[in-house]
Design a protein around this motif. Structure first.
Motif, PDB file in Angstrom:
ATOM      1  N   GLY A 152       0.800  -1.208   0.000  1.00  0.00           N
ATOM      2  CA  GLY A 152       0.000   0.000   0.000  1.00  0.00           C
ATOM      3  C   GLY A 152       0.835   1.260   0.000  1.00  0.00           C
ATOM      4  O   GLY A 152       2.064   1.229   0.000  1.00  0.00           O
ATOM      5  N   ALA A 153       0.119   2.386  -0.009  1.00  0.00           N
ATOM      6  CA  ALA A 153       0.735   3.708  -0.005  1.00  0.00           C
ATOM      7  C   ALA A 153       0.010   4.564   1.024  1.00  0.00           C
ATOM      8  O   ALA A 153      -1.185   4.377   1.265  1.00  0.00           O
ATOM      9  CB  ALA A 153       0.637   4.345  -1.388  1.00  0.00           C
ATOM     10  N   ALA A 154       0.748   5.490   1.626  1.00  0.00           N
ATOM     11  CA  ALA A 154       0.144   6.367   2.632  1.00  0.00           C
ATOM     12  C   ALA A 154       0.999   7.612   2.795  1.00  0.00           C
ATOM     13  O   ALA A 154       2.192   7.607   2.497  1.00  0.00           O
ATOM     14  CB  ALA A 154       0.038   5.638   3.974  1.00  0.00           C
ATOM     15  N   LYS A 155       0.363   8.662   3.302  1.00  0.00           N
ATOM     16  CA  LYS A 155       1.105   9.861   3.696  1.00  0.00           C
ATOM     17  C   LYS A 155       1.313   9.769   5.202  1.00  0.00           C
ATOM     18  O   LYS A 155       0.352   9.596   5.956  1.00  0.00           O
ATOM     19  CB  LYS A 155       0.331  11.125   3.341  1.00  0.00           C
ATOM     20  CG  LYS A 155       1.133  12.402   3.627  1.00  0.00           C
ATOM     21  CD  LYS A 155       0.423  13.645   3.155  1.00  0.00           C
ATOM     22  CE  LYS A 155       0.696  13.798   1.679  1.00  0.00           C
ATOM     23  NZ  LYS A 155       0.404  15.144   1.169  1.00  0.00           N
ATOM     24  N   ASP A 156       2.576   9.834   5.638  1.00  0.00           N
ATOM     25  CA  ASP A 156       2.848   9.708   7.067  1.00  0.00           C
ATOM     26  C   ASP A 156       2.617  11.049   7.781  1.00  0.00           C
ATOM     27  O   ASP A 156       2.357  12.065   7.131  1.00  0.00           O
ATOM     28  CB  ASP A 156       4.256   9.128   7.303  1.00  0.00           C
ATOM     29  CG  ASP A 156       5.396  10.066   6.950  1.00  0.00           C
ATOM     30  OD1 ASP A 156       5.194  11.290   6.890  1.00  0.00           O
ATOM     31  OD2 ASP A 156       6.516   9.563   6.739  1.00  0.00           O
ATOM     32  N   PRO A 157       2.701  11.068   9.119  1.00  0.00           N
ATOM     33  CA  PRO A 157       2.424  12.310   9.872  1.00  0.00           C
ATOM     34  C   PRO A 157       3.385  13.457   9.550  1.00  0.00           C
ATOM     35  O   PRO A 157       3.118  14.601   9.901  1.00  0.00           O
ATOM     36  CB  PRO A 157       2.572  11.881  11.333  1.00  0.00           C
ATOM     37  CG  PRO A 157       2.347  10.417  11.335  1.00  0.00           C
ATOM     38  CD  PRO A 157       2.859   9.923  10.006  1.00  0.00           C
ATOM     39  N   PHE A 158       4.500  13.148   8.879  1.00  0.00           N
ATOM     40  CA  PHE A 158       5.489  14.176   8.553  1.00  0.00           C
ATOM     41  C   PHE A 158       5.335  14.680   7.120  1.00  0.00           C
ATOM     42  O   PHE A 158       6.164  15.422   6.629  1.00  0.00           O
ATOM     43  CB  PHE A 158       6.898  13.624   8.783  1.00  0.00           C
ATOM     44  CG  PHE A 158       7.054  13.032  10.150  1.00  0.00           C
ATOM     45  CD1 PHE A 158       7.175  13.841  11.277  1.00  0.00           C
ATOM     46  CD2 PHE A 158       7.041  11.661  10.329  1.00  0.00           C
ATOM     47  CE1 PHE A 158       7.288  13.295  12.543  1.00  0.00           C
ATOM     48  CE2 PHE A 158       7.155  11.099  11.599  1.00  0.00           C
ATOM     49  CZ  PHE A 158       7.275  11.921  12.702  1.00  0.00           C
TER      50      PHE A 158
END
Length: 185
Positions: free
Chosen positions: A130-136
């Motif tokens: 999968g793909a995601a935008k992390d908190p940073f």
């Protein structure tokens, strides 16, 4: 195979996040148990083409002296002239030569693996996690991969016979990859 529109947005250049990735291996020891290890120092890049996965590429450089099996004595033996000769051959490298979608989240990447100055083809089966935008704010992708090699094909032939038959270290080595990569701006 045509990629979905969501995969097309993943197209770009990525660097492996070594703090959240593992390059590991498993070898049979004394014919009765598996010994697992990993490399602590490596770098890698990916070019993902979400519209045409066959145009994706990967490169990996592993510092052989960073081997860690949980035993300092074993690690020292693996770094020695019996195995990896890390003074003479400090790096193991992989350079992809092809990639393909197998359907769903499954992919296969082929390339050249160089160990001890010997280069042989390697095929790695990958699952896209999968793909995601992390908190940073980093755009991340994740993959799990596996492959098997015969270490003797790269000149890794040291072994010891066991009194009960068989050998101390298997020729077949299982490679495993847990990859987190961050998209470059």
């Amino acid at each position: 195979m045509t990629a979905t529109p969501e995969l097309a947005t993943l197209t770009g250049e990525y660097n492996l996040d070594t703090a959240h990735s593992t390059i590991g291996f498993t070898a049979r020891h004394a014919m009765v148990t598996n010994i697992k290890g990993k490399f602590l120092d490596f770098t890698g890049t990916l070019h993902l083409d979400g519209s045409d996965p066959a145009r994706s590429t990967a490169a990996l450089d592993v510092t052989m002296d960073s081997i860690d099996t949980g035993s300092a004595d074993r690690d020292g033996h693996l770094k020695s002239a019996d195995f990896f000769k890390t003074d003479e051959f400090p790096k193991m490298t992989f350079r992809s030569t092809g990639a393909e979608s197998l359907g769903g989240d499954d992919y296969r990447i082929t390339g050249d693996l160089t160990i001890l100055g010997t280069t042989k083809p390697l095929t790695i089966d990958l699952e896209f996690n999968g793909a995601a935008k992390d908190p940073f704010g980093n755009e991340r992708v994740g993959f799990e991969g596996k492959a098997e090699i015969k270490r003797s094909e790269w000149g890794l032939t040291w072994n010891a016979a066991l009194e009960t038959g068989g050998v101390l270290v298997s020729d077949k080595i299982k490679l495993n990859f847990d990859i987190s990569a961050i998209k470059q701006a």
